[in-house]
Structure formats: structure tokens, C-alpha cells
Design a protein around this motif. Structure first.
Motif: not given
Length: 263
Positions: A70-80
Motif C-alpha cells: 500500500f505504501s508503494a501504491y499510494v506514494f504516486p498519489g501523495i506526490v500528485a
């Protein structure tokens, strides 16, 4: 033949003057941002909060999404989230310049009026792109495999997103004249845009009506494109569809900005 070739230097001069005007305005805005370290610090605290809460805090509870931590999945969205938030808010600098009379002084310069908002887009998008490039360096800590090619492609995705949402922010600033109303409108629009983009949950698992709403959100395509770039798949749409959607949105808001800046 000499008379026919004469107009060419004049056109080149107009273009060079316009580019120089864009560069001067962008330089001015960048200096203003750099001289306010408190703003940069608050933006860093915001992204740290999202990383700790969503990427780290929920990782043990949710586990994985489609076989991806989940940490890898959500990281692109956090940067966005950071890119879009700062991009849309950058339009408020245009409103401040209009509020204090700076805009009136800049508009008397013998350059096309579109140069002013374009300079602000260059400054806002450039600053956010640098921030996203720094944040992406921490992707391996979130479980993402970051190759040089994937890193460069991701920075390009966020640069495109920063440009799109900086133009959207400026369009809002040209439509809404009152500073207080603009701030309230940006705050009202940000939360639905951020959380209905698939940035912190899988859009494929959302109910049908919610998925339809998410497809109307321009940020959805930015998040989806960045996630596919960094994870090598796991996208809501194919990558070229996301890219085409962002390109169409950018063209539309640029036309609107051109029409509004001419007034």
C-alpha cells in the motif's frame, strides 16, 4: 526579394521580446517564493503528514493493493496531491498582483498580455516540478523500484500535471475577481479534487456512481499516469489515454486563459 524577407526579423523580435517577458515574470515569482522559506517549510510538512498517515500508517492495516504494498501504491498519489495543491493555489499570486496594483503596472509593458500569466505558469510549474523531483528520490523507501528512466518519466508526468493545474489556478484567478472569494473557492474545490482522484484508494474498487464522478476529475488522469509510470501498470486507463486527457485539458484551459487575459 529583400522586401519579402523583411517581415521575418520583426516576427522574431516580437517572439524574443515575449519570451524575455515570460522569463522576467517567472524570475520575479520564483524569487518571491524562495524568499518565503516558511511557505516551503509548510509544504514540506504537508507532504510528510501524508506520507506518515497514508503510506506508513495505513500500510500495516491495508497490506497491499493488487499485489503492490500500500505504501508503494499510494506514494504516486501523495506526490500528485502536493503538485496539484500548489499548482492550483499558484493562481492566487495573480490575484494578489491585481489586488495591490502590480498587475496594472505590468500590463502597460509593450508585450502581449498572455505573457504575464504564462510567466506565472512557468514559475509555479517549475517550482512544483523541482519539489516533485526531490520527493521522488524517497520512492525506494516506500518500496518502489526507481530506475533512471522511470524517474525521468515520472518527473515529466508531474511537470505536465503542474503545468495543467497552474493554468487552471490562473483561470480561476481571472474569472473570480475578489481575493477572499478566490481563496474560498480554491479551498472548496481542493478536497473533492484530491480525494476523488484515486490518490489514496483504488478507483477500480469504488462504486459505479463514484467511479463516474472520478472520471470527471482532471486530477484522476494525472494520478493514474504517474502511478502507471512508477509502478509499471496498475492503471485505471492505458497510459496514452491519460496523457491525451491531460493534453486536451491543458489545451482547453490555455484557450480560456488566452481569452481571459485579453480583457
Amino acid at each position: 526579394m529583400t522586401a519579402t524577407a523583411a517581415p521575418a526579423p520583426a516576427e522574431e523580435t516580437v517572439l524574443s521580446v515575449s519570451l524575455r517577458a515570460v522569463a522576467v515574470i517567472a524570475h520575479r515569482d520564483l524569487l518571491r517564493q524562495v524568499k518565503r522559506p516558511g511557505v516551503l517549510l509548510s509544504q514540506g510538512v504537508q507532504i510528510l503528514f501524508f506520507v506518515l498517515v497514508y503510506a506508513v500508517g495505513f500500510d500495516g492495516m491495508i497490506g497491499s493493493v493488487g499485489g503492490v504494498p500500500f505504501s508503494a501504491y499510494v506514494f504516486p498519489g501523495i506526490v500528485a496531491i502536493q503538485v496539484v495543491s500548489i499548482g492550483v493555489a499558484s493562481g492566487q499570486t495573480y490575484a494578489w498582483d491585481r489586488e495591490f496594483g502590480v498587475l496594472r503596472e505590468l500590463l502597460v509593458a509593450p508585450v502581449p498580455r498572455i505573457c504575464l500569466p504564462l510567466g506565472k505558469v512557468v514559475a509555479g510549474a517549475g517550482m512544483v516540478t523541482v519539489q516533485s523531483a526531490l520527493m521522488l528520490a524517497f520512492a525506494p523507501l516506500m518500496g518502489l523500484e526507481l530506475t533512471p528512466v522511470r524517474y525521468a518519466a515520472a518527473v515529466g508526468c508531474y511537470a505536465l500535471a503542474a503545468t495543467v493545474f497552474s493554468v487552471i489556478g490562473l483561470c480561476l484567478a481571472t474569472v473570480i475577481k475578489r481575493m477572499q472569494t478566490l481563496q474560498a473557492t480554491v479551498q472548496l474545490a481542493m478536497f473533492p479534487m484530491l480525494f476523488l482522484s484515486g490518490s489514496v484508494f483504488s478507483a477500480a474498487d469504488a462504486p459505479v456512481w463514484l467511479a463516474a464522478v472520478m472520471h470527471l476529475n482532471p486530477m484522476t488522469y494525472a494520478v493514474d499516469l504517474a502511478r502507471q509510470t512508477l509502478l509499471g501498470g496498475h492503471g485505471l486507463l492505458v497510459w496514452w489515454a491519460d496523457l491525451a486527457a491531460l493534453g486536451a485539458i491543458l489545451c482547453g484551459v490555455l484557450l480560456l486563459l488566452r481569452a481571459r487575459s485579453g480583457k
